[in-house]
Each structure stands twice: as structure tokens, then as C-alpha cells.
Design a protein around this motif. Structure first.
Motif, PDB file in Angstrom:
ATOM      1  N   VAL A  27      -6.164  15.084   4.418  1.00  0.00           N
ATOM      2  CA  VAL A  27      -6.572  13.904   5.183  1.00  0.00           C
ATOM      3  C   VAL A  27      -5.733  12.708   4.733  1.00  0.00           C
ATOM      4  O   VAL A  27      -5.625  12.430   3.539  1.00  0.00           O
ATOM      5  CB  VAL A  27      -8.073  13.611   4.975  1.00  0.00           C
ATOM      6  N   GLU A  28      -5.147  12.002   5.697  1.00  0.00           N
ATOM      7  CA  GLU A  28      -4.318  10.833   5.388  1.00  0.00           C
ATOM      8  C   GLU A  28      -5.155   9.709   4.798  1.00  0.00           C
ATOM      9  O   GLU A  28      -6.299   9.497   5.197  1.00  0.00           O
ATOM     10  CB  GLU A  28      -3.635  10.320   6.651  1.00  0.00           C
ATOM     11  N   ALA A  29      -4.547   8.970   3.857  1.00  0.00           N
ATOM     12  CA  ALA A  29      -5.214   7.827   3.229  1.00  0.00           C
ATOM     13  C   ALA A  29      -4.168   6.818   2.789  1.00  0.00           C
ATOM     14  O   ALA A  29      -2.968   7.110   2.772  1.00  0.00           O
ATOM     15  CB  ALA A  29      -6.045   8.292   2.031  1.00  0.00           C
ATOM     16  N   ALA A  88       0.847  -1.186   0.000  1.00  0.00           N
ATOM     17  CA  ALA A  88       0.000   0.000   0.000  1.00  0.00           C
ATOM     18  C   ALA A  88       0.885   1.239   0.000  1.00  0.00           C
ATOM     19  O   ALA A  88       2.067   1.166   0.328  1.00  0.00           O
ATOM     20  CB  ALA A  88      -0.908   0.000   1.226  1.00  0.00           C
ATOM     21  N   ALA A  89       0.302   2.352  -0.393  1.00  0.00           N
ATOM     22  CA  ALA A  89       1.038   3.627  -0.431  1.00  0.00           C
ATOM     23  C   ALA A  89       0.309   4.670   0.404  1.00  0.00           C
ATOM     24  O   ALA A  89      -0.915   4.790   0.328  1.00  0.00           O
ATOM     25  CB  ALA A  89       1.163   4.107  -1.877  1.00  0.00           C
ATOM     26  N   HIS A  90       1.070   5.413   1.194  1.00  0.00           N
ATOM     27  CA  HIS A  90       0.519   6.523   1.974  1.00  0.00           C
ATOM     28  C   HIS A  90       0.325   7.719   1.050  1.00  0.00           C
ATOM     29  O   HIS A  90       1.206   8.029   0.243  1.00  0.00           O
ATOM     30  CB  HIS A  90       1.474   6.924   3.098  1.00  0.00           C
ATOM     31  N   VAL A  91      -0.828   8.388   1.177  1.00  0.00           N
ATOM     32  CA  VAL A  91      -1.081   9.629   0.446  1.00  0.00           C
ATOM     33  C   VAL A  91      -1.814  10.595   1.365  1.00  0.00           C
ATOM     34  O   VAL A  91      -2.327  10.210   2.410  1.00  0.00           O
ATOM     35  CB  VAL A  91      -1.928   9.398  -0.839  1.00  0.00           C
ATOM     36  N   SER A  92      -1.875  11.841   0.947  1.00  0.00           N
ATOM     37  CA  SER A  92      -2.669  12.847   1.631  1.00  0.00           C
ATOM     38  C   SER A  92      -3.693  13.360   0.633  1.00  0.00           C
ATOM     39  O   SER A  92      -3.339  13.803  -0.462  1.00  0.00           O
ATOM     40  CB  SER A  92      -1.778  13.992   2.125  1.00  0.00           C
ATOM     41  N   LEU A  93      -4.964  13.277   0.999  1.00  0.00           N
ATOM     42  CA  LEU A  93      -6.037  13.761   0.140  1.00  0.00           C
ATOM     43  C   LEU A  93      -6.218  15.257   0.404  1.00  0.00           C
ATOM     44  O   LEU A  93      -6.339  15.673   1.557  1.00  0.00           O
ATOM     45  CB  LEU A  93      -7.333  13.001   0.426  1.00  0.00           C
TER      46      LEU A  93
END
Length: 174
Positions: free
Chosen positions: A137-139, A119-124
């Protein structure tokens, strides 16, 4: 004590990542229903907007809370799950939200019903439902085969002033 905490957190993560598959199977059984992506532009009948900073989601027949969220300006059906630590989206949804999936670093691991996946961390940039709007928001982005829809977890819910289940409805308040 630390071992118990790690085991508990791992169990919560596993449960949070299994729920989308269950919901997907439930949604796939309804022959007259469209997939969440196709119906995301319409507000589900189960959502009520209670003022400019409150939303009420009625439980569906299975007891799940599903609403239409706007992620980076795009509508998407999302299952609310208080047991999930973050918002989880699949790669296809990430692309619709304007995230360059090919540039992501899939260096995290997530436990799903299909096993452990990268999985990859992203910020929406922006997550909205009704009059509620949150920025940055973290996703997590998971492969399409690991997650069929969007799961809205604590990275969204914990930033609200309150959320509660009452009389078969989930009340979200900013």
C-alpha cells in the motif's frame, strides 16, 4: 480545465494534511487519554469487526473515524480520511514499522498546516484492520513536526470493495 483540476487536487491535499494536526490537538486536550502510539496495541472501543472482511468504525465525539491498524505487523492508531490521497505517517511511526527513514529520498512536497514540508514515497508491506488485509500500500513519510499521527487515505480505501458512512459509522468492506 487542467488548471481547475490542479487547483482542486492541491486543495484536497492541503485539507488532508491539516486534519491530523486537528485530531492531534483534540487528542492532546483529553488529560486521561494516552497518545495514539501508547494506546495502539489496544482496539479502540469505537471499532467493531463485522465478519472476516468487514470493519465498522464508530465516529468519535468530533465526528472522526479512528481505528487501530496494523502496519507491517505493528499496531498504530489511524485517522481515516477520504480526502487524503494516501496513507501519511510520520518518521517515528515509519521507524516503528521497520522503514529505514535515513535511506529514504525526501523528494516530494506536501502542504501541511505548518507549511510545505518534504516527504518521501514508500510502500507499506501490509496494512490491516480487523479481517481486512492489503499488501503493498502506497504511503508518504513526513517529518514528525509536520504530522503527529497516522492518516489513512485513499491508497488504502480505494483498494477495498466498498466503504461508506451510515448512521454515524464508517463501514469498510474488503
Amino acid at each position: 480545465m487542467l488548471t481547475r483540476l490542479i487547483a482542486f487536487a492541491g486543495g484536497l491535499a492541503a485539507i488532508a494534511l491539516v486534519v491530523p494536526d486537528l485530531v492531534s490537538n483534540y487528542l492532546d486536550r483529553g488529560e486521561s487519554r494516552s497518545p495514539p502510539q501508547a494506546s495502539a496495541s489496544a482496539t479502540p472501543a469505537t471499532a467493531r469487526y463485522a465478519g472476516d472482511k468487514a470493519v465498522v468504525l464508530e465516529a468519535d465525539r468530533s465526528g472522526h473515524f479512528v481505528g487501530t491498524f496494523r502496519i507491517n505487523g505493528r499496531s498504530e492508531a489511524g485517522l481515516v480520511d477520504t480526502g487524503a490521497s494516501t496513507i501519511a505517517i510520520n518518521a517515528s511511526a515509519a521507524r516503528r514499522f521497520g522503514i529505514a527513514v535515513g535511506n529514504l529520498s525526501f523528494d516530494a512536497r506536501a502542504q501541511t498546516a505548518n507549511g510545505i514540508v518534504e516527504a518521501a514515497h514508500v510502500s507499506l508491506d501490509r496494512v490491516e484492520i480487523g479481517g481486512i488485509s492489503l499488501r503493498n500500500v502506497e504511503a508518504m513519510v513526513l517529518p514528525d513536526k509536520a504530522l503527529s499521527g497516522m492518516l489513512v487515505g485513499m491508497s488504502f480505501l480505494s483498494r477495498l470493495s466498498s466503504y461508506r458512512v451510515e448512521d454515524g459509522a464508517l463501514h469498510l468492506v474488503r
